[in-house]
Design an enzyme around this catalytic site. Sequence first.
Site, PDB file in Angstrom:
ATOM      1  N   GLY A  43      75.894  71.414  36.537  1.00 10.80           N
ATOM      2  CA  GLY A  43      76.711  70.875  37.619  1.00 10.80           C
ATOM      3  C   GLY A  43      76.224  71.264  39.005  1.00 10.80           C
ATOM      4  O   GLY A  43      75.178  71.906  39.180  1.00 10.80           O
ATOM      5  N   GLY A  44      77.029  70.849  39.983  1.00 13.82           N
ATOM      6  CA  GLY A  44      76.697  71.106  41.387  1.00 13.82           C
ATOM      7  C   GLY A  44      76.581  72.587  41.688  1.00 13.82           C
ATOM      8  O   GLY A  44      75.733  73.004  42.483  1.00 13.82           O
ATOM      9  N   ARG A 119      93.590  72.346  44.726  1.00 14.30           N
ATOM     10  CA  ARG A 119      92.943  72.900  43.528  1.00 14.30           C
ATOM     11  C   ARG A 119      93.828  72.702  42.305  1.00 14.30           C
ATOM     12  O   ARG A 119      93.339  72.497  41.197  1.00 14.30           O
ATOM     13  CB  ARG A 119      92.610  74.377  43.751  1.00 14.30           C
ATOM     14  N   ASP A 182      85.319  83.485  49.163  1.00 15.87           N
ATOM     15  CA  ASP A 182      86.263  83.732  50.264  1.00 15.87           C
ATOM     16  C   ASP A 182      85.789  84.902  51.129  1.00 15.87           C
ATOM     17  O   ASP A 182      85.927  84.881  52.354  1.00 15.87           O
ATOM     18  CB  ASP A 182      87.661  83.996  49.697  1.00 15.87           C
ATOM     19  N   HIS A 209      92.992  82.422  44.971  1.00 15.34           N
ATOM     20  CA  HIS A 209      91.947  81.530  45.491  1.00 15.34           C
ATOM     21  C   HIS A 209      92.497  80.117  45.667  1.00 15.34           C
ATOM     22  O   HIS A 209      92.088  79.186  44.982  1.00 15.34           O
ATOM     23  CB  HIS A 209      90.721  81.547  44.568  1.00 15.34           C
TER      24      HIS A 209
HETATM   25  P1  NAD Z   1      80.418  69.474  38.912  1.00 19.86           P
HETATM   26  O1  NAD Z   1      81.230  68.331  38.436  1.00 19.86           O
HETATM   27  O2  NAD Z   1      79.257  69.202  39.805  1.00 19.86           O
HETATM   28  O3  NAD Z   1      79.887  70.338  37.687  1.00 19.86           O
HETATM   29  C1  NAD Z   1      80.722  70.723  36.645  1.00 19.86           C
HETATM   30  C2  NAD Z   1      79.896  70.794  35.383  1.00 19.86           C
HETATM   31  O4  NAD Z   1      80.769  71.213  34.319  1.00 19.86           O
HETATM   32  C3  NAD Z   1      79.263  69.445  34.967  1.00 19.86           C
HETATM   33  O5  NAD Z   1      77.882  69.603  34.740  1.00 19.86           O
HETATM   34  C4  NAD Z   1      80.002  69.111  33.688  1.00 19.86           C
HETATM   35  O6  NAD Z   1      79.197  68.393  32.746  1.00 19.86           O
HETATM   36  C5  NAD Z   1      80.357  70.503  33.177  1.00 19.86           C
HETATM   37  N1  NAD Z   1      81.393  70.495  32.154  1.00 19.86           N
HETATM   38  C6  NAD Z   1      82.500  69.720  32.064  1.00 19.86           C
HETATM   39  N2  NAD Z   1      83.165  70.014  30.940  1.00 19.86           N
HETATM   40  C7  NAD Z   1      82.495  71.003  30.321  1.00 19.86           C
HETATM   41  C8  NAD Z   1      82.679  71.718  29.129  1.00 19.86           C
HETATM   42  N3  NAD Z   1      83.713  71.496  28.317  1.00 19.86           N
HETATM   43  N4  NAD Z   1      81.769  72.667  28.810  1.00 19.86           N
HETATM   44  C9  NAD Z   1      80.720  72.915  29.619  1.00 19.86           C
HETATM   45  N5  NAD Z   1      80.487  72.266  30.750  1.00 19.86           N
HETATM   46  C10 NAD Z   1      81.365  71.315  31.097  1.00 19.86           C
HETATM   47  O7  NAD Z   1      81.440  70.501  39.650  1.00 19.86           O
HETATM   48  P2  NAD Z   1      81.055  71.746  40.596  1.00 19.86           P
HETATM   49  O8  NAD Z   1      81.003  71.314  42.009  1.00 19.86           O
HETATM   50  O9  NAD Z   1      79.905  72.473  39.998  1.00 19.86           O
HETATM   51  O10 NAD Z   1      82.405  72.614  40.443  1.00 19.86           O
HETATM   52  C11 NAD Z   1      82.733  73.240  39.227  1.00 19.86           C
HETATM   53  C12 NAD Z   1      84.076  73.951  39.325  1.00 19.86           C
HETATM   54  O11 NAD Z   1      84.008  75.046  40.266  1.00 19.86           O
HETATM   55  C13 NAD Z   1      85.223  73.069  39.836  1.00 19.86           C
HETATM   56  O12 NAD Z   1      86.379  73.327  39.082  1.00 19.86           O
HETATM   57  C14 NAD Z   1      85.426  73.519  41.273  1.00 19.86           C
HETATM   58  O13 NAD Z   1      86.716  73.278  41.743  1.00 19.86           O
HETATM   59  C15 NAD Z   1      85.139  75.001  41.126  1.00 19.86           C
HETATM   60  N6  NAD Z   1      84.839  75.706  42.382  1.00 19.86           N
HETATM   61  C16 NAD Z   1      85.279  77.002  42.483  1.00 19.86           C
HETATM   62  C17 NAD Z   1      85.038  77.742  43.629  1.00 19.86           C
HETATM   63  C18 NAD Z   1      85.516  79.165  43.734  1.00 19.86           C
HETATM   64  O14 NAD Z   1      85.453  79.728  44.820  1.00 19.86           O
HETATM   65  N7  NAD Z   1      85.936  79.793  42.656  1.00 19.86           N
HETATM   66  C19 NAD Z   1      84.333  77.149  44.697  1.00 19.86           C
HETATM   67  C20 NAD Z   1      83.882  75.851  44.558  1.00 19.86           C
HETATM   68  C21 NAD Z   1      84.148  75.122  43.392  1.00 19.86           C
END
Ligand code: NAD
Length: 347
Positions: A43-44, A119, A182, A209
Site C-alpha cells: 500500500g501507500g 478516521r 503525531d 490518534h
Molecule cells: P492503501 O490503500 O494505500 O494501502 C493499504 C494496503 O492494505 C493495500 O495494499 C491493501 O491491499 C492492503 N490490505 C487490505 N486488506 C488487507 C488484508 N486483509 N491483509 C493485508 N493487506 C490488506 O492505504 P494507506 O494509505 O497505506 O493506509 C493504510 C492505513 O493506515 C489506513 O487505515 C490509514 O487510515 C492508516 N493511516 C494511519 C496513520 C497513523 O498515524 N496511524 C497515518 C496515516 C494512515
Amino acid sequence: MMANTVNRIFKQSLNRTFTKPITRCLSLSATNNKKVAILGASGGIGQPLSLLMKQNPGVSHLALYDIMNTPGVTADLSHIDSQAKVTGHTGDAEIAECLRGADVVIMPAGVPRKPGMTRDDLFNTNASIVASLAKSCAEHCPGAFLGIISNPVNSTVPIASEMYKRQGVYNPNKIFGVTTLDVVRANAFIAEAKGLNVSTVNVPVIGGHAGITIIPLISSCSPSVSFDAAALKAITERIQEAGTEVVKAKDGAGSATLSMAYAGARFASSLLDVLAGKDGVVECAFVRSDVTEASYFSTPLVLGPEGIEKNLGLGNLSDFEKELVKACVPELQKSIKKGEEFAANFN
Ligand code: NAD
C-alpha cells in the site's frame, strides 16, 4: 513524574538507529538478526515503510504480506544491496509463513480516508481486516511486538488486543497503536513556528490518534517554547487536524503515506533498538493504560526487550492541556468500547 524528567528521558530517544548511516553487514549477530513483517506491504504506507526497513541494519529478514501486488514489491526491494532478505507472501494461505519467527510486526493494512471522512468512517472496513490479521499474529508470532497503523487506531488497538486475549496470548506490553506521526508533526510544526533546528525539538503527544484525542504537550516541549493563548490554540489544532490537511491536499488520492512511513520506520527502529539491547529508548504509543479513565491511552513509554518497561504518564500538564485531556477521555472511551464490542462478535 516531572515534565523535565519526561523531557530528559524523551530526549535520549533522539539518538536512534533510524538516523544512522546504512551499513553493509557481513555477519549476523544478536543485534542485527531480526525478522520484521509488514502487513499491508503493497500500500501507500506499506511500500515506503518496507523500503525504509530494508535499509535498517538491524533487520535480517523483511517479510512482506498483502492481499495483492506483493511479488512485485518483493522483487523490487530485493534488488537493494542491504542485508535484509526480502520475502513476499500473498493471501491467507501464506500468512503463517510471513509471521512465523517475526520479532516485530507492523500493520498498515486497510483503507485510508478520502476528503470529508473521519478516521471512524473507516471502522466498517478496517475493523475486520485488523481483527483477522491480529488473530493470525496471535496464532503464529504471539511474542512479537505488534505496531498497528491501521485506522481508527483508537478502536483497532482494542480490537487486536481482544483477539490476542481470545487466543490466551495477550501481553499488553507488546501491542502498540503507532502515534509517532503525531509526534513527528508536532516537532516539525513547532520547529517551523519558532525557527528552531527541528532535530533538537521533541514534543510528547498523548491521548489517542483522531482529532481532539491528539494532545500535544507543548508545555513539555524540549527545548521549551512559549506561545500566546491564540497561537497555542492554533498550533494545537493544526497538529490535531494535520492528517486532514494531507487528505484534503491529496484530494481523493489517499491520506498521509510518506510521512507515516517515516514515522512507522522510526517506531519500528526503536523496537529493534531495544531488542538489540539499547537502553533509555522512549516513544509515545497508544497502549493499554491506567493513567486516565480511558483503558487505552498514549503517553511516553520507556521501551525494553519485553515491551513497555515503564509508562512515564502524563507529566506536568498546563491548565490548557488538562482541559484537552478532559475532552479526550470520553471520546476515547467511546472508540475503545466500539472496538471491543466489534471484537466480541467477530468470527
Ligand atoms: P492503501 O490503500 O494505500 O494501502 C493499504 C494496503 O492494505 C493495500 O495494499 C491493501 O491491499 C492492503 N490490505 C487490505 N486488506 C488487507 C488484508 N486483509 N491483509 C493485508 N493487506 C490488506 O492505504 P494507506 O494509505 O497505506 O493506509 C493504510 C492505513 O493506515 C489506513 O487505515 C490509514 O487510515 C492508516 N493511516 C494511519 C496513520 C497513523 O498515524 N496511524 C497515518 C496515516 C494512515
